[in-house]
Design a protein around this motif. Structure first.
Motif, PDB file in Angstrom:
ATOM      1  N   THR A  33       0.938  -1.243   0.043  1.00  0.00           N
ATOM      2  CA  THR A  33      -0.177   0.066  -0.014  1.00  0.00           C
ATOM      3  C   THR A  33       1.067   1.380   0.062  1.00  0.00           C
ATOM      4  OG1 THR A  33      -1.821  -1.110   1.321  1.00  0.00           O
ATOM      5  CG2 THR A  33      -1.815   1.242   1.256  1.00  0.00           C
ATOM      6  N   PRO A  35       1.111   5.544  -1.845  1.00  0.00           N
ATOM      7  CA  PRO A  35       1.918   6.000  -0.703  1.00  0.00           C
ATOM      8  C   PRO A  35       1.132   6.122   0.556  1.00  0.00           C
ATOM      9  CG  PRO A  35       0.900   7.747  -1.939  1.00  0.00           C
ATOM     10  CD  PRO A  35       0.433   6.363  -2.658  1.00  0.00           C
ATOM     11  N   LEU A  36       1.849   6.223   1.714  1.00  0.00           N
ATOM     12  CA  LEU A  36       0.995   6.385   3.049  1.00  0.00           C
ATOM     13  C   LEU A  36       0.354   7.952   3.152  1.00  0.00           C
ATOM     14  CD1 LEU A  36       3.978   4.855   5.351  1.00  0.00           C
ATOM     15  CD2 LEU A  36       1.782   3.630   4.484  1.00  0.00           C
ATOM     16  N   THR A  37      -0.566   7.924   3.734  1.00  0.00           N
ATOM     17  CA  THR A  37      -1.233   9.133   4.027  1.00  0.00           C
ATOM     18  C   THR A  37      -0.219   9.701   5.224  1.00  0.00           C
ATOM     19  OG1 THR A  37      -2.463   8.277   5.946  1.00  0.00           O
ATOM     20  CG2 THR A  37      -3.698   8.169   3.896  1.00  0.00           C
ATOM     21  N   ASP A  38      -0.336  10.996   5.268  1.00  0.00           N
ATOM     22  CA  ASP A  38       0.212  11.782   6.196  1.00  0.00           C
ATOM     23  C   ASP A  38       0.189  11.297   7.760  1.00  0.00           C
ATOM     24  OD1 ASP A  38       1.182  13.778   4.526  1.00  0.00           O
ATOM     25  OD2 ASP A  38      -0.270  15.213   4.920  1.00  0.00           O
ATOM     26  N   VAL A  39      -1.346  10.730   8.129  1.00  0.00           N
ATOM     27  CA  VAL A  39      -1.462  10.260   9.615  1.00  0.00           C
ATOM     28  C   VAL A  39      -0.716   8.783   9.674  1.00  0.00           C
ATOM     29  CG1 VAL A  39      -3.269   9.205  10.857  1.00  0.00           C
ATOM     30  CG2 VAL A  39      -3.595  11.336   9.754  1.00  0.00           C
ATOM     31  N   GLN A  40      -0.859   8.094   8.567  1.00  0.00           N
ATOM     32  CA  GLN A  40      -0.132   6.646   8.660  1.00  0.00           C
ATOM     33  C   GLN A  40       1.415   7.043   8.560  1.00  0.00           C
ATOM     34  OE1 GLN A  40      -1.686   5.460   4.729  1.00  0.00           O
ATOM     35  NE2 GLN A  40      -2.824   3.706   6.004  1.00  0.00           N
ATOM     36  N   ARG A  41       1.780   7.812   7.982  1.00  0.00           N
ATOM     37  CA  ARG A  41       3.370   8.282   7.750  1.00  0.00           C
ATOM     38  C   ARG A  41       3.984   8.596   9.344  1.00  0.00           C
ATOM     39  NH1 ARG A  41       6.194   8.658   3.767  1.00  0.00           N
ATOM     40  NH2 ARG A  41       4.614   9.333   2.429  1.00  0.00           N
ATOM     41  N   TYR A  44       3.896   5.395  11.452  1.00  0.00           N
ATOM     42  CA  TYR A  44       4.899   4.371  11.012  1.00  0.00           C
ATOM     43  C   TYR A  44       6.150   5.144  11.562  1.00  0.00           C
ATOM     44  CZ  TYR A  44       8.405   2.575   7.945  1.00  0.00           C
ATOM     45  OH  TYR A  44       9.647   2.241   7.359  1.00  0.00           O
TER      46      TYR A  44
END
Length: 63
Positions: A33, A35-41, A44
């Motif tokens: 998955t 790119p990552l969203t800002d929240v996911q980044r 992470y």
């Protein structure tokens, strides 16, 4: 996918953190998955930092 942080005072093991980090990169059907969203980044990066602290021994893992 992403896991929630451990309860206050509890630390996750290296295995738990690695599993949570891998979950970020695997979407439905086991495909990456991106790119990552800002929240996911942000989550992470927090997992990576927590993993580094555990590997350095800066925290005690939960029993």
């Amino acid at each position: 996918m992403p896991t929630s942080p451990p309860p206050s005072g509890a630390a996750r093991s290296v295995e738990e953190l690695n599993a949570a980090i891998r979950a970020f990169w695997m979407g439905p059907g086991g495909h990456p998955t991106l790119p990552l969203t800002d929240v996911q980044r942000a989550e992470y990066q927090a997992l990576i930092a927590e993993l580094e602290r555990v590997e350095r021994g800066d925290v005690t893992t939960a029993a």
